[in-house]
Design an enzyme around this catalytic site. Structure first.
Site, PDB file in Angstrom:
ATOM      1  CG  ASP A 167      -0.952  -7.217  11.091  1.00  0.00           C
ATOM      2  OD1 ASP A 167      -0.678  -7.493  12.268  1.00  0.00           O
ATOM      3  OD2 ASP A 167      -0.114  -6.776  10.284  1.00  0.00           O
ATOM      4  NE  ARG A 225       2.476  -7.382  12.080  1.00  0.00           N
ATOM      5  CZ  ARG A 225       3.154  -6.996  11.008  1.00  0.00           C
ATOM      6  NH1 ARG A 225       4.468  -7.025  11.030  1.00  0.00           N
ATOM      7  NH2 ARG A 225       2.534  -6.595   9.924  1.00  0.00           N
TER       8      ARG A 225
END
Length: 418
Positions: free
Chosen positions: A329, A331
């Site tokens: 991930d 983000r």
């Protein structure tokens, strides 16, 4: 004037003339816009520039194509007549706290009001935030009215199913010292890494340490506000909030392999209901497609997941992503609270998210979250349970609030196979 003559003032690297004072110094975190100074990413008046990068975020390259095609005058400045915000946002105390806001310009929607004199004198100062009013028209809201989950009040929700909102677009504006602090690194290392990982696209990251603000060519954020925006400064106002990261396949086209559109619609419905009850609803939509890994990577991972011998399984959900992208991930969520700070909020009463990453990012920035609201089980597509189970196992979702079974009490079939 020939194109060559129009652009001969632009150099591959920029250095201030020895002893020359900055025309528009930036004092990040100053108490008002003029003391802080304007953000100027112009390419037409090099002497005014005080940031790395240029205006327009991810659309800057399209502007370059328009200039290349002869469709756009490269020295043209926007006419900002009647573009002022359709609703008043701020100022709030968080705007003058340099530790609270590092990823956007809190004064970015008030450029014409605060720097009208400089604009009239020829400075190319552009807004990075725009505030307007609109209506949303979604089939799921009409369904919610038909099933009496929502009622038409003629103010927030209308009889035809449309929903009134204040809509806010935010381009990223990064204050590099604050960004480095947020990611627990130092500014020099951050700048060097960004320079290297963009193949030297922005040489000023390493050649101009005096420039502390960067306009990255990435997508920004859209905020949808439901209810009476004048209640925003009143800290007694009950806030319902969904922070949503982009998923084009589900949000726009209805792909059912994940819970993204159902949770987005749930956020809109609950935000509208919260507004009808006298509070304010917020849906904050961040352009971070495929966990900020991009849609190409996302679809490659879909292929890898579906072609496993055991089928699409929660146990290998993140492993497949890491095999393709090198990371589960990208983000993170360290910059996400800036929008909440910009809105002057210190508390979210109903946070429509099961994500521990989002919860931790907000609470670590001093935002109090009263209640966390999971997606109702009946809204989860059968194939979305792979995502649900995988995120619970990986610690993304809080296990005490994430649903485990569908509306019929049966574990989603994709926990076993796609």
């Amino acid at each position: 004037m020939s194109r060559a003559n129009r652009t001969d003032h632009i150099r591959l690297t920029s250095h201030p003339e020895p002893g020359r004072k900055a025309a528009f110094p930036i004092h990040w975190g100053a108490a008002d816009a003029r003391a802080r100074g304007p953000i100027i990413g112009t390419v037409s008046r090099a002497g005014d520039r005080n940031v790395i990068g240029s205006h327009g975020g991810s659309y800057a390259m399209y502007r370059a194509l328009a200039v290349s095609a002869g469709a756009l005058d490269p020295i043209r400045r926007p006419d900002l007549t009647n573009t002022f915000p359709a609703a008043t946002i701020g100022p709030f105390p968080q705007w003058s706290d340099p530790a609270k806001i590092v990823a956007l310009d809190p004064w970015g929607h008030l450029v014409a009001e605060n720097f009208g004199k400089e604009i009239a004198e020829g400075s190319d100062i552009r807004p990075s935030i725009a505030v307007t009013r609109a209506r949303l028209d979604l089939p799921e809201i009409r369904e919610a009215l038909a099933k009496k989950r929502l009622r038409a009040d003629g103010d927030v929700v209308h009889a035809n199913g449309s929903v009134s909102v204040v809509k806010i677009a935010i381009d990223p504006v990064w204050y590099l010292p604050g960004l480095a602090q947020r990611f627990a690194t130092n500014e020099t290392e951050l700048r060097r890494t960004m320079f290297e990982q963009t193949a030297g696209m922005f040489p000023e990251l390493v050649t101009r340490p005096d420039l502390k603000v960067f306009l990255p060519p990435i997508g920004g954020t859209t905020v949808y506000m439901f209810g009476d925006v004048t209640k925003l400064p009143d800290h007694r106002t009950k806030i319902t909030c969904r922070v949503h990261d982009e998923c084009n396949g589900s949000d726009v086209f209805g792909s059912d392999i994940c819970t993204c559109r159902p949770y987005l619609i749930h956020g809109i419905e609950e935000s509208a209901r919260g507004a009808q009850e006298g509070g304010l609803g917020l849906v904050i939509y961040n352009r971070k497609e495929g966990r900020a890994l991009g849609e190409v990577t996302k679809f490659l991972v879909y292929n890898a997941r579906k072609r496993q011998e055991e089928g699409d399984a929660a146990a290998t959900y993140f492993e497949r992503t890491e095999c393709v992208a090198g990371v589960q991930d990208a983000r993170f969520q360290q910059l996400m609270p800036d929008t909440i700070h910009w809105l002057g909020l210190k508390r979210i009463d109903r946070f429509l998210s099961m994500s521990d990453m989002k919860y931790d990012a907000l609470t670590s920035q001093g935002i109090d979250i009263v209640e966390r609201v999971p997606i109702p089980p009946e809204l989860i597509p059968a194939d979305g349970y792979v995502e649900m189970a995988a995120k619970k196992a990986a610690g993304y979702y809080s296990t005490d609030i994430a649903p485990e079974k569908d509306v019929n009490g049966v574990v989603g079939r994709s926990l076993e196979k796609y």
